[in-house]
Design a protein around this motif. Structure first.
Motif, PDB file in Angstrom:
ATOM      1  N   ILE A   1      17.670   2.041   2.118  1.00  0.00           N
ATOM      2  CA  ILE A   1      17.072   0.715   2.302  1.00  0.00           C
ATOM      3  C   ILE A   1      17.890  -0.098   3.291  1.00  0.00           C
ATOM      4  O   ILE A   1      17.384  -0.586   4.298  1.00  0.00           O
ATOM      5  CB  ILE A   1      16.963  -0.009   0.948  1.00  0.00           C
ATOM      6  N   SER A   2      19.163  -0.262   3.016  1.00  0.00           N
ATOM      7  CA  SER A   2      20.030  -1.040   3.904  1.00  0.00           C
ATOM      8  C   SER A   2      21.436  -0.480   3.796  1.00  0.00           C
ATOM      9  O   SER A   2      21.954  -0.301   2.689  1.00  0.00           O
ATOM     10  CB  SER A   2      20.020  -2.527   3.505  1.00  0.00           C
ATOM     11  N   PRO A   3      22.093  -0.169   4.914  1.00  0.00           N
ATOM     12  CA  PRO A   3      23.437   0.400   4.851  1.00  0.00           C
ATOM     13  C   PRO A   3      24.469  -0.658   4.479  1.00  0.00           C
ATOM     14  O   PRO A   3      24.236  -1.865   4.599  1.00  0.00           O
ATOM     15  CB  PRO A   3      23.666   0.903   6.282  1.00  0.00           C
ATOM     16  N   VAL A   4      25.607  -0.185   4.027  1.00  0.00           N
ATOM     17  CA  VAL A   4      26.726  -1.071   3.712  1.00  0.00           C
ATOM     18  C   VAL A   4      27.540  -1.256   4.982  1.00  0.00           C
ATOM     19  O   VAL A   4      28.059  -0.288   5.540  1.00  0.00           O
ATOM     20  CB  VAL A   4      27.604  -0.484   2.584  1.00  0.00           C
ATOM     21  N   ILE A   5      27.632  -2.486   5.461  1.00  0.00           N
ATOM     22  CA  ILE A   5      28.323  -2.805   6.706  1.00  0.00           C
ATOM     23  C   ILE A   5      29.508  -3.698   6.368  1.00  0.00           C
ATOM     24  O   ILE A   5      29.344  -4.756   5.757  1.00  0.00           O
ATOM     25  CB  ILE A   5      27.383  -3.504   7.704  1.00  0.00           C
TER      26      ILE A   5
ATOM     27  N   ARG B   1       8.651  11.798   6.270  1.00  0.00           N
ATOM     28  CA  ARG B   1       9.683  12.248   7.199  1.00  0.00           C
ATOM     29  C   ARG B   1       9.581  13.758   7.443  1.00  0.00           C
ATOM     30  O   ARG B   1       9.761  14.238   8.566  1.00  0.00           O
ATOM     31  CB  ARG B   1      11.061  11.877   6.648  1.00  0.00           C
ATOM     32  N   ILE B   2       9.316  14.515   6.401  1.00  0.00           N
ATOM     33  CA  ILE B   2       9.187  15.964   6.564  1.00  0.00           C
ATOM     34  C   ILE B   2       7.981  16.295   7.450  1.00  0.00           C
ATOM     35  O   ILE B   2       8.063  17.151   8.349  1.00  0.00           O
ATOM     36  CB  ILE B   2       9.064  16.633   5.182  1.00  0.00           C
ATOM     37  N   ILE B   3       6.874  15.606   7.219  1.00  0.00           N
ATOM     38  CA  ILE B   3       5.684  15.850   8.041  1.00  0.00           C
ATOM     39  C   ILE B   3       5.950  15.483   9.498  1.00  0.00           C
ATOM     40  O   ILE B   3       5.537  16.192  10.433  1.00  0.00           O
ATOM     41  CB  ILE B   3       4.491  15.058   7.485  1.00  0.00           C
ATOM     42  N   GLU B   4       6.661  14.380   9.700  1.00  0.00           N
ATOM     43  CA  GLU B   4       6.972  13.964  11.073  1.00  0.00           C
ATOM     44  C   GLU B   4       7.840  15.000  11.774  1.00  0.00           C
ATOM     45  O   GLU B   4       7.620  15.320  12.951  1.00  0.00           O
ATOM     46  CB  GLU B   4       7.670  12.607  11.046  1.00  0.00           C
TER      47      GLU B   4
ATOM     48  N   PRO C   1       8.193   8.215   1.405  1.00  0.00           N
ATOM     49  CA  PRO C   1       9.016   8.245   2.627  1.00  0.00           C
ATOM     50  C   PRO C   1       9.565   9.627   2.943  1.00  0.00           C
ATOM     51  O   PRO C   1       9.574  10.049   4.107  1.00  0.00           O
ATOM     52  CB  PRO C   1      10.137   7.247   2.305  1.00  0.00           C
ATOM     53  N   LEU C   2      10.019  10.368   1.910  1.00  0.00           N
ATOM     54  CA  LEU C   2      10.550  11.709   2.158  1.00  0.00           C
ATOM     55  C   LEU C   2       9.465  12.638   2.661  1.00  0.00           C
ATOM     56  O   LEU C   2       9.668  13.406   3.618  1.00  0.00           O
ATOM     57  CB  LEU C   2      11.171  12.249   0.872  1.00  0.00           C
TER      58      LEU C   2
ATOM     59  N   TYR D   1       0.796  -1.214   0.000  1.00  0.00           N
ATOM     60  CA  TYR D   1       0.000   0.000   0.000  1.00  0.00           C
ATOM     61  C   TYR D   1       0.837   1.277   0.000  1.00  0.00           C
ATOM     62  O   TYR D   1       0.347   2.331  -0.370  1.00  0.00           O
ATOM     63  CB  TYR D   1      -0.923   0.031   1.227  1.00  0.00           C
ATOM     64  N   LEU D   2       2.071   1.207   0.430  1.00  0.00           N
ATOM     65  CA  LEU D   2       2.902   2.412   0.512  1.00  0.00           C
ATOM     66  C   LEU D   2       4.001   2.420  -0.532  1.00  0.00           C
ATOM     67  O   LEU D   2       5.019   3.056  -0.354  1.00  0.00           O
ATOM     68  CB  LEU D   2       3.520   2.530   1.917  1.00  0.00           C
ATOM     69  N   ASN D   3       3.823   1.689  -1.589  1.00  0.00           N
ATOM     70  CA  ASN D   3       4.822   1.661  -2.653  1.00  0.00           C
ATOM     71  C   ASN D   3       4.595   2.840  -3.591  1.00  0.00           C
ATOM     72  O   ASN D   3       4.231   2.694  -4.762  1.00  0.00           O
ATOM     73  CB  ASN D   3       4.746   0.333  -3.412  1.00  0.00           C
ATOM     74  N   LEU D   4       4.772   4.054  -3.048  1.00  0.00           N
ATOM     75  CA  LEU D   4       4.557   5.277  -3.802  1.00  0.00           C
ATOM     76  C   LEU D   4       5.847   6.069  -3.850  1.00  0.00           C
ATOM     77  O   LEU D   4       6.529   6.210  -2.834  1.00  0.00           O
ATOM     78  CB  LEU D   4       3.457   6.126  -3.139  1.00  0.00           C
TER      79      LEU D   4
END
Length: 654
Positions: free
Chosen positions: A374-378, A240-243, A236-237, A229-232
């Motif tokens: 998505i996922s950091p490089v570790i 985050r701004i609203i939050e 996310p950006l 449902y959130l694949n828009l």
């Protein structure tokens, strides 16, 4: 030219015997006639590919050999024929095969007349008994069949273009990640299709019962909800701004104090100041952990990282956590990374704001790259590539030239001071010092220096203007200064403390001054290559951390195990601090680390039970020099140097 082929009779089955009887009764098979001619009727537009020149050429009419060689073979292989003689063959078959034998004899006589004097009869008989060599081929000798094209339909080759692009390690990594996500999506879609097929096979389902208005259905899993449902794009950006906007409205009074608060009481107390508590940062699972280290980002003024561990160094092992916080959203961390063991130290890279080096309690050093949302490089160190055996107490990045591998140093309780090079997707180590191998280290030292190497290194600091000069604190209380680029590692010993040294740091303005703190309750300010300290301060409790101010050469902040924050200005007063304030008024919270923001007059203090708070300094604690008004950067640097030189001169006179 005519070629007559005598029919050969087969005797391996009942049908073959019937054919032979028909031949005996006078019924003969017709002769097979193959006419070989050199007349080749071809179109003028036929072409053939020439491998020598690499182009198609028109087939010439005076080349009859091409048509003969490209004819499909219709000759029966002799290996498929029955043997001429067999010991169990019936007698009647010998009488019926007379005509075939006569034909074979005529053929042999013709061959003997043709090759008389060239090949003997025995050799001709041996050749005749072999399989037909003209119809024999091997895989290695086969060539591609030439496909003929019509000259009228031959076209020009399609146009080509040259395409080039630079591809780096992260591009390849993200491409693989995107492909991996697509594969997962396809697998999920296949699972849904299979589930629908199973439901169709089961037949119509029973009618669902109506739910009680008080009982709510179980919520959908978060990952499935986000995926479906959130694949828009851009959501996310925007979220985050609203939050952040909502949190800034909630903490509006604190944001106003952070920007504009000034303590009016400082006008009546020239040598005293105060600290204003601002935000408290916490996570749901940080209540049972200890904040072991904090570090501000040198590029982003509002970003900092906090390391969490389950217990003290050497205590029981437990899970850890690394959190990224921002002042724009103090309610929740931006990123959270859980680790199987505690994180004891971390530091941002001075130039690359997305790189963080961390040291774990199991001896692993890890680099995190947070550029990917998505996922950091570790990239962790492994046991076969120089991993520490005991907890890593401190990690420190060093500056590198463009094109060189990024590098940082680590110090652990196993006695090793190691340099790590970040290359592609692996860490390569070089041991600078190892306090456990005294024989190897003291081989290049003078006799009077060999007795100095005792204990285990607990902290390190690099000189700001010369990163080849390394300062080390040891659990025996002494300080060592060595050169990392020298093969002999010449040491200079400072008899600093009587208990383990917890932190050592260089002054950001005067490059020859540094301070150290210890569990023996003292803080000492040192001048390089001087064995006696300039200033000795007793805080009345074990000192947990200390840091210099980025805007003044004489201001530093220290925290103690009792949870008190001490702010000193050595230019105004050396004997007593300008401010002493407890983190929590009602209960005692032990402090473990402190960090100064390089852009704003605020500090971060971490402690036990996940306690992490931001404090703002009052005007008296950040008062500029009277000559600093209207001065440029060069003049401000000279003013700060003069303040520290005055302190050095006063201490030498005393």
């Amino acid at each position: 030219m005519l070629l007559r082929l005598a029919p050969k009779l087969r005797t391996r089955s009942r049908d073959d015997s019937r054919d032979i009887l028909d031949t005996q009764q006078g019924v003969r098979e017709p002769d097979i006639l193959i006419r070989l001619t050199s007349v080749n009727k071809r179109k003028q537009t036929e072409i053939v590919y020439n491998f020598k020149t690499g182009v198609y050429e028109v087939v010439r009419e005076d080349d009859p050999l091409l048509h003969i060689l490209t004819l499909p073979s219709r000759i029966v292989h002799t290996s498929e024929m029955p043997p001429r003689k067999h010991q169990h063959r019936p007698v009647i078959l010998h009488t019926l095969d007379s005509e075939a034998e006569e034909c074979a004899q005529v053929s042999r006589r013709e061959m003997e007349e043709l090759y008389d004097g060239v090949v003997s009869r025995e050799e001709l008989a041996r050749i005749d008994s072999q399989p037909n060599p003209f119809n024999f081929s091997e895989r290695v000798s086969q060539t591609t069949r030439l496909t003929q094209k019509n000259l009228a339909i031959q076209t020009q080759s399609p146009p080509s273009t040259t395409f080039s692009i630079n591809v780096g390690l992260w591009d390849i990594y993200h491409a693989y990640k995107e492909d991996y996500i697509k594969v997962l999506d396809r697998e999920l879609e296949m699972e849904r299709e299979k589930e629908k097929e199973r439901e169709r096979e089961r037949g119509p389902t029973k009618p669902k019962r109506t739910l009680d208005p008080i009982v709510l259905p179980s919520p959908q899993p978060r990952e499935t909800f986000v995926r479906e449902y959130l694949n828009l794009p851009g959501l996310p950006l925007a979220a985050r701004i609203i939050e952040r906007m909502v949190n800034q409205n909630i903490y509006d009074d604190i944001s106003q104090d952070f920007k504009y608060w000034e303590d009016g009481g400082d006008e009546f107390r020239p040598l005293e100041g105060s600290l204003l508590p601002l935000w408290k940062f916490h996570h749901d699972k940080s209540r049972s952990l200890i904040v072991s280290d904090v570090c501000w980002s040198p590029i982003y003024p509002d970003l900092f990282a906090a390391a969490y561990t389950a217990g003290d160094i050497g205590g029981p092992e437990g899970t850890g956590m690394l959190c990224l916080y921002t002042l724009k959203n103090p309610a929740t961390p931006e990123r959270v990374f859980h680790t199987p063991c505690g994180i004891l130290s971390l530091q941002f890279h001075p130039k690359h704001g997305s790189l963080v080096a961390a040291g774990w309690s199991d001896g692993t050093v890890v680099t995190y790259d947070f550029r990917s949302a998505i996922s950091p490089v570790i990239i962790p160190s492994i046991t076969t590539a120089g991993k520490h055996l005991l907890p890593v107490i401190q990690v420190r990045w060093v500056q590198t030239e463009p094109g060189e591998d990024l590098s940082f140093f680590s110090v652990a309780l196993d006695g090793r001071v190691t340099q790590w090079h970040l290359h592609a997707s692996a860490l390569y180590h070089t041991d600078i010092l190892d306090f456990n191998i005294v024989d190897q280290l003291t081989a290049s030292l003078a006799a009077h220096d060999r007795e100095f190497l005792e204990g285990v290194a607990t902290c390190i600091a690099f000189k700001p203007d010369d990163e080849s000069v390394l300062l080390m604190g040891v659990d025996t209380g002494v300080l060592f200064q060595c050169c990392t680029t020298s093969a002999t590692h010449s040491l200079f010993r400072y008899p600093a403390h009587t208990s383990p040294v917890r932190r050592v740091t260089w002054n950001t303005h005067h490059r020859r001054v540094f301070l150290s703190c210890s569990i023996d309750w003292t803080i000492k300010i040192w001048l390089q290559h001087s064995r006696s300290p300039l200033v000795v301060l007793d805080l009345g409790s074990a000192v947990a951390g200390v840091t210099w101010s980025p805007y003044s050469s004489s201001v530093f902040v220290a925290v103690t195990d009792e949870g008190r924050v001490h702010v000193y200005d050595l230019f105004l007063r050396k004997c007593r601090p300008l401010c002493v304030q407890s983190l929590v008024q009602r209960r005692r919270v032990a402090a473990t680390c402190v960090a100064f923001n390089p852009f704003h007059p605020i500090i971060l203090v971490g402690g036990e039970k996940g306690h992490l708070i931001a404090l703002k300094l009052s005007p008296n604690l950040r008062k500029p020099h009277k000559d600093a008004k209207g001065a440029d950067a060069q003049q401000l640097q000279e003013i700060e140097l003069c303040k520290m030189e005055r302190l050095i001169a006063t201490a030498n006179k005393g």
